[in-house]
Design a protein around this motif. Sequence first.
Motif, PDB file in Angstrom:
ATOM      1  N   PHE A  53       0.798  -1.230   0.000  1.00 49.31           N
ATOM      2  CA  PHE A  53       0.000   0.000   0.000  1.00 49.31           C
ATOM      3  C   PHE A  53       0.833   1.283   0.000  1.00 49.31           C
ATOM      4  N   ASP A  54       2.178   1.186   0.039  1.00 49.51           N
ATOM      5  CA  ASP A  54       2.999   2.389  -0.101  1.00 49.51           C
ATOM      6  C   ASP A  54       2.740   3.033  -1.466  1.00 49.51           C
ATOM      7  N   LYS A  55       2.877   4.324  -1.507  1.00 48.12           N
ATOM      8  CA  LYS A  55       2.745   5.054  -2.775  1.00 48.12           C
ATOM      9  C   LYS A  55       4.152   5.356  -3.302  1.00 48.12           C
ATOM     10  N   ASP A  56       4.856   4.316  -3.627  1.00 44.84           N
ATOM     11  CA  ASP A  56       6.234   4.386  -4.125  1.00 44.84           C
ATOM     12  C   ASP A  56       6.236   3.678  -5.468  1.00 44.84           C
ATOM     13  N   ASN A  57       6.469   4.407  -6.548  1.00 43.50           N
ATOM     14  CA  ASN A  57       6.391   3.780  -7.870  1.00 43.50           C
ATOM     15  C   ASN A  57       7.748   3.581  -8.530  1.00 43.50           C
ATOM     16  N   ARG A  58       8.799   3.475  -7.725  1.00 46.18           N
ATOM     17  CA  ARG A  58      10.123   3.216  -8.291  1.00 46.18           C
ATOM     18  C   ARG A  58      10.284   1.738  -8.647  1.00 46.18           C
ATOM     19  N   LEU A  59      11.029   1.499  -9.695  1.00 43.62           N
ATOM     20  CA  LEU A  59      11.458   0.158 -10.069  1.00 43.62           C
ATOM     21  C   LEU A  59      12.795  -0.069  -9.381  1.00 43.62           C
ATOM     22  N   TYR A  60      12.952  -1.227  -8.752  1.00 40.74           N
ATOM     23  CA  TYR A  60      14.202  -1.542  -8.064  1.00 40.74           C
ATOM     24  C   TYR A  60      14.873  -2.732  -8.736  1.00 40.74           C
ATOM     25  N   ILE A  61      16.161  -2.590  -8.973  1.00 35.88           N
ATOM     26  CA  ILE A  61      16.976  -3.690  -9.485  1.00 35.88           C
ATOM     27  C   ILE A  61      17.929  -4.075  -8.359  1.00 35.88           C
ATOM     28  N   VAL A  62      17.934  -5.351  -8.006  1.00 31.93           N
ATOM     29  CA  VAL A  62      18.772  -5.826  -6.907  1.00 31.93           C
ATOM     30  C   VAL A  62      20.207  -5.957  -7.419  1.00 31.93           C
ATOM     31  N   LEU A  63      21.114  -5.228  -6.788  1.00 28.70           N
ATOM     32  CA  LEU A  63      22.529  -5.309  -7.150  1.00 28.70           C
ATOM     33  C   LEU A  63      23.260  -6.323  -6.290  1.00 28.70           C
ATOM     34  N   SER A  64      22.866  -6.425  -5.030  1.00 22.15           N
ATOM     35  CA  SER A  64      23.434  -7.439  -4.133  1.00 22.15           C
ATOM     36  C   SER A  64      22.427  -7.689  -3.024  1.00 22.15           C
ATOM     37  N   GLY A  65      22.531  -8.869  -2.403  1.00 20.31           N
ATOM     38  CA  GLY A  65      21.625  -9.212  -1.316  1.00 20.31           C
ATOM     39  C   GLY A  65      20.414  -9.982  -1.809  1.00 20.31           C
ATOM     40  N   GLU A  66      19.368  -9.996  -0.981  1.00 25.47           N
ATOM     41  CA  GLU A  66      18.161 -10.747  -1.325  1.00 25.47           C
ATOM     42  C   GLU A  66      16.972 -10.194  -0.545  1.00 25.47           C
ATOM     43  N   LEU A  67      15.836 -10.165  -1.205  1.00 23.07           N
ATOM     44  CA  LEU A  67      14.597  -9.695  -0.588  1.00 23.07           C
ATOM     45  C   LEU A  67      13.541 -10.790  -0.656  1.00 23.07           C
ATOM     46  N   SER A  68      12.715 -10.883   0.383  1.00 24.42           N
ATOM     47  CA  SER A  68      11.526 -11.736   0.368  1.00 24.42           C
ATOM     48  C   SER A  68      10.335 -10.858   0.023  1.00 24.42           C
ATOM     49  N   ILE A  69       9.463 -11.379  -0.800  1.00 23.69           N
ATOM     50  CA  ILE A  69       8.257 -10.668  -1.203  1.00 23.69           C
ATOM     51  C   ILE A  69       7.072 -11.360  -0.545  1.00 23.69           C
ATOM     52  N   TYR A  70       6.199 -10.580   0.062  1.00 30.53           N
ATOM     53  CA  TYR A  70       5.008 -11.152   0.693  1.00 30.53           C
ATOM     54  C   TYR A  70       3.859 -10.157   0.598  1.00 30.53           C
ATOM     55  N   THR A  71       2.639 -10.670   0.774  1.00 26.19           N
ATOM     56  CA  THR A  71       1.476  -9.796   0.708  1.00 26.19           C
ATOM     57  C   THR A  71       1.036  -9.348   2.086  1.00 26.19           C
ATOM     58  N   GLN A  72       0.856 -10.284   3.032  1.00 24.31           N
ATOM     59  CA  GLN A  72       0.371  -9.902   4.356  1.00 24.31           C
ATOM     60  C   GLN A  72       1.282 -10.399   5.472  1.00 24.31           C
ATOM     61  N   ASP A  73       1.596 -11.669   5.476  1.00 24.15           N
ATOM     62  CA  ASP A  73       2.364 -12.279   6.560  1.00 24.15           C
ATOM     63  C   ASP A  73       3.812 -12.453   6.119  1.00 24.15           C
TER      64      ASP A  73
END
Length: 153
Positions: A53-73
């Motif tokens: 629900f953030d109002k952030d419309n940037r595209l992100y390209i991962v250069l290093s590291g790792e992210l988990s994507i989730y909807t609620q939990d």
Amino acid sequence: MKLLEHIPLIKQLEILNRLSFFKEFTLSERQVLLESFSHLYLVSQDKHAFRRFDKDNRLYIVLSGELSIYTQDQHHAIGRVGPGEFLGEGAFITHRERSTSALARKDTILLAITPDALTRLPNVIREKIKDKIIEGMSARIGQLNHYIEDHLQ
């Protein structure tokens, strides 16, 4: 997220040179992208790059590291994104609020591009970025199809 401002251009180029996302870009195209149209951010481990629900419309390209994507939990990730992959394309393209959250599994460096910056990029660079987004979205649709097929049986 912390804006990284003092990373030498040569170091930034070294990072980009290792990633498949930028394989089709010439050295000068990579340099133009870094110098004029993007920002690097550090997302510390267990911190959010963005939240649903953030109002952030940037595209992100991962250069290093790792992210988990989730909807609620946050304990039930729907995906992971690592070096050379991108995230945030939905909000980037539609200019709507975020539909998911992204949490850093370890310290992660992101290259951020705004929709406005994309329109100001030279055509050749803009088209290469668009092609990469289309390729990535197509791969994600394929993965979702497999997931649905596996869970309907």
